[in-house]
Design an enzyme around this catalytic site. Structure first.
Site, PDB file in Angstrom:
ATOM      1  NE  ARG A 144       3.754  61.459  44.328  1.00 29.71           N
ATOM      2  CZ  ARG A 144       2.696  61.878  43.652  1.00 29.71           C
ATOM      3  NH1 ARG A 144       1.792  61.006  43.212  1.00 29.71           N
ATOM      4  NH2 ARG A 144       2.519  63.161  43.414  1.00 29.71           N
ATOM      5  CE  LYS A 200       3.798  62.674  49.187  1.00 29.01           C
ATOM      6  NZ  LYS A 200       3.336  63.644  50.229  1.00 29.01           N
ATOM      7  CG  HIS A 254      -0.158  67.084  51.211  1.00 30.31           C
ATOM      8  ND1 HIS A 254      -0.028  67.510  49.912  1.00 30.31           N
ATOM      9  CD2 HIS A 254       1.081  66.651  51.576  1.00 30.31           C
ATOM     10  CE1 HIS A 254       1.211  67.342  49.505  1.00 30.31           C
ATOM     11  NE2 HIS A 254       1.908  66.825  50.503  1.00 30.31           N
ATOM     12  CB  SER A 312       5.837  72.145  44.194  1.00 31.66           C
ATOM     13  OG  SER A 312       7.201  72.323  43.928  1.00 31.66           O
ATOM     14  CE  LYS A 322       4.142  71.538  52.279  1.00 31.54           C
ATOM     15  NZ  LYS A 322       3.368  70.302  52.036  1.00 31.54           N
ATOM     16  CB  THR A 323       9.837  73.423  52.822  1.00 32.76           C
ATOM     17  OG1 THR A 323       9.127  72.326  52.250  1.00 32.76           O
ATOM     18  CG2 THR A 323      11.006  72.900  53.636  1.00 32.76           C
ATOM     19  CG  ASP A 329       4.568  65.876  52.968  1.00 30.98           C
ATOM     20  OD1 ASP A 329       4.238  66.876  52.319  1.00 30.98           O
ATOM     21  OD2 ASP A 329       4.505  64.724  52.500  1.00 30.98           O
ATOM     22  NE  ARG A 388      11.077  64.767  46.387  1.00 32.16           N
ATOM     23  CZ  ARG A 388       9.974  65.343  46.856  1.00 32.16           C
ATOM     24  NH1 ARG A 388       9.877  65.597  48.162  1.00 32.16           N
ATOM     25  NH2 ARG A 388       9.001  65.677  46.067  1.00 32.16           N
TER      26      ARG A 388
END
Length: 661
Positions: free
Chosen positions: A179, A324, A343, A361, A365-366, A380, A445
């Site tokens: 991004r 996003k 989020h 990051s 979390k994942t 997400d 990704r």
């Protein structure tokens, strides 16, 4: 006969009767039988097709996706297919029409590679001074194509698109592989000037409406100049009461497939009543903005106009800008309906207990929200409304760097036909992907539909959360492995959005670096963080949810001297939160941060639960704790003067929940 011109293949043309072409070369015969019988076989029955079109009609079942505007025809006057297509053309044309055109482009369904002889060129309006030449051309739109059709378009027309060994579509996003937050702007008008968060610390960079319209015109003109564009009509938010209709107009099949995966895919019946979208994206990312336009600082610009309900993308082909960008829009639209946009990851136990996971990051979390004993609601983006929690998206956008089947089996197995792989490197012949290769970017990704995850909860909705888990990878080694938070503390740490990254080692620096991201997603929020925090606390209080701060970082010392808390211990802590057993534990309060920590957690060594016990050098621990507390206070200064309501009581309550020293 094939030849090579300027490095590209070319073929000589032949006449219809099999003679020589204008170049004088003899026609190539492809139907001659070989004497040895190896290259030709007459044993099978002949295909009953006289034309290529007939052959294709046998090869695949044709479908006619439609986006009719909800009509006024009664039950005794059904809409004809011709009228339905006409309404569909008008609907798409309205999205592509510039303000400087009366009618927009003439749009024709189908692949422009096919013969254009079937298109009837007539009934044009007489051009006037406000109609540009591009409005007189035919633009083919490819509407809500299936993944298979988008594969064909990408591989045939987009250089750098390949099918990998697992069946995923590998693509390249161009020069931008992530991004561009400094190039994202929001139109500041009378309404947004009062509603949005502007100034220091805010992700919202202002632009005026005139500049937006200049960029919009540039994007629309570019899209109108193409032979074809891709159009997706889809939904955001799995809660049917509060879902948003979005239209994405793009120039690349890759972008269309990406959004097909990431947004919620309508059924044919839902498309029948789709009507006018609530928000439209014009993705002209292959074309740059004019750097001399006011407010522009580069050839990239991502522009949002909330009043017009439009977003324009120029100068970047990174697909994550669309995902996003829509998330930012949801951060504006949902709170206006008293719905909290978050989020976060979200999963649900077999007894219906829902947990939200927040974390930047590297915090896990994942990993921690992926639990084979629980259902995945989403990875997400979520909404928390009066109906419970719901996923905003219809897919997952997973990081792929160093991915392996052993570490992340669910993600590994989801990379199959229909999945988009961005910027990965693969073996030329076998097409096996090397996920450790960072040649293009470290930000590789995979985008895939959420149903590719075996334990996904479909539809992606659940009851009100029971636990709100804030994850931090504290490389300073100061925070406890788990702390129970009061509502005020939950707001404070939610606004702070803390984690600590280990510094790079190129120059020998080993000192951890504190990172703060408001609401664990500062780049996407539109309102002041305190507003989201107040909504979170109100919903937690109303529905009896408990806040937890979980440190997945270091214990017994900072990075370099201590050791990282074992994942097995963190999983035991998360399991105890899910089961409710941790609520029954005895808690003691720490100094400075004022956190309540349990004295015992099953399966976790008690000596690490209070960080000071794990440090051999107690003075070093206290000094490091004060240092981190100071970083928290400094970060919170930007939020300290914001008032909610007529008095400042809530703000004072949040500030009091922070470090005290």
């Amino acid at each position: 006969m094939a030849g090579i011109e300027n490095g590209e293949f070319s073929f000589a043309s032949t006449n219809a009767k099999g003679g020589t072409a204008r170049s004088g070369l003899a026609r190539i015969q492809t139907n001659q039988k070989k004497n040895n019988g190896i290259c030709h076989d007459d044993s099978g029955p002949p295909v009953k097709a006289q034309t290529i079109d007939e052959l294709h009609s046998l090869q695949k079942k044709r479908s006619t996706p439609t986006t009719p505007i909800k009509g006024t025809q009664g039950a005794f006057s059904p809409m004809s297919e011709e009228e339905r297509q006409k309404q569909q053309l008008q609907s798409i044309s309205a999205s592509l029409a510039s303000l400087t055109r009366e009618t927009g482009p003439k749009l024709v369904k189908g692949d422009p590679a096919k013969k254009s002889g079937h298109v009837v060129h007539h009934h044009y309006h007489t051009p006037t001074i406000c109609v540009s030449d591009s409005s007189l051309k035919f633009t083919h739109f490819l509407y809500n194509l299936s993944p298979a059709e988008l594969y064909e378009q990408a591989i045939k027309y987009e250089k750098g698109s390949f099918i990998t060994a697992s069946g995923a579509l590998a693509t390249l996003s161009g020069a931008k592989t992530g991004r561009s937050p400094r190039d994202k702007r929001v139109v500041k008008d009378e309404t947004t000037a009062e509603e949005l968060w502007w100034g220091k610390g805010s992700p919202n960079i202002e632009m005026d409406e005139h500049t937006f319209m200049v960029n919009r015109e540039r994007a629309v003109d570019y899209l109108n100049s193409l032979d074809k564009v891709f159009v997706n009509d889809q939904f955001l938010n799995w809660d049917p009461v509060h879902r948003i209709k979005v239209r994405i107009v793009s120039a690349r099949a890759y972008h269309s497939l990406f959004m097909h995966n990431m947004c919620i895919r309508p059924t044919p019946e839902e498309l029948e009543d789709f009507g006018t979208p609530d928000f439209t994206i014009y993705n002209a990312g292959q074309f740059p903005c004019n750097r001399y336009t006011h407010y522009m600082t580069s050839s990239t610009s991502i522009d949002v106009h909330l009043a017009r309900k439009e977003m324009v993308i120029l100068g970047t082909q990174y697909a994550g800008e669309m995902k996003k960008g829509l998330f930012s829009v949801m951060h504006y639209l949902m709170p206006k309906r008293e719905i909290l946009s978050l989020h976060s990851g979200c999963n649900m136990g077999k007894d219906g207990d829902v947990a939200l996971f927040f974390g930047l990051s590297g915090t896990g979390k994942t990993t921690l929200s992926t639990d084979h004993n629980r259902f995945l609601i989403g990875d997400d983006e979520h909404c928390w409304s009066e109906n419970g929690v719901s996923n905003i998206e219809g897919g997952c956008y997973a990081k792929c760097i160093d991915l392996s089947g052993e570490k992340e089996p669910d993600i590994w197995n989801a990379i199959k036909f229909g999945t988009v792989l961005e910027n990965v490197v693969f073996e030329e012949h076998t097409r096996e992907v090397d996920y450790s290769d960072k040649s293009v970017t470290e930000n590789t990704r995979a985008a895939y539909p959420i149903e590719y995850i075996p334990n996904a909860k479909l539809p992606c909705v659940g009851p009100h959360p029971k636990n709100v888990i804030l994850l931090a990878c504290d490389a300073f080694g100061v925070l406890p492995p788990v702390s129970k938070l009061s509502l005020a503390q939950t707001m404070y740490h939610f606004i702070s959005g803390y984690t600590a990254l280990v510094a790079g080692t190129e120059d020998g620096i080993k000192e951890p670096q504190a990172t703060f991201s408001a609401c664990f997603g500062a780049a996407f929020i539109m309102l002041h963080p305190t507003k989201y925090a107040a909504m979170l606390a109100a919903k937690m209080q109303k529905h009896g949810a408990t806040g937890w701060l979980v440190n997945t970082g270091w214990s017994g010392g900072s990075y370099g001297s201590g050791s990282r808390i074992k994942l097995a211990y963190t999983r035991k802590i998360i399991d105890a939160i899910h089961s409710g057993s941790l609520l029954q534990a005895n808690f003691v309060k720490t100094d400075v941060f004022g956190l309540e920590i349990p004295t015992e957690v099953e399966g976790v060594p008690s000596d690490i639960l209070d960080p000071i016990n794990a440090w051999s050098d107690k003075k070093a621990y206290k000094d490091t704790r004060l240092k981190l507390a100071g970083l928290f206070k400094k970060n919170f200064e930007v939020f300290a003067n914001y008032k909610i309501g007529e008095d400042n009581s809530l703000q004072e309550e949040i500030l009091a929940a922070g470090p005290n020293f």
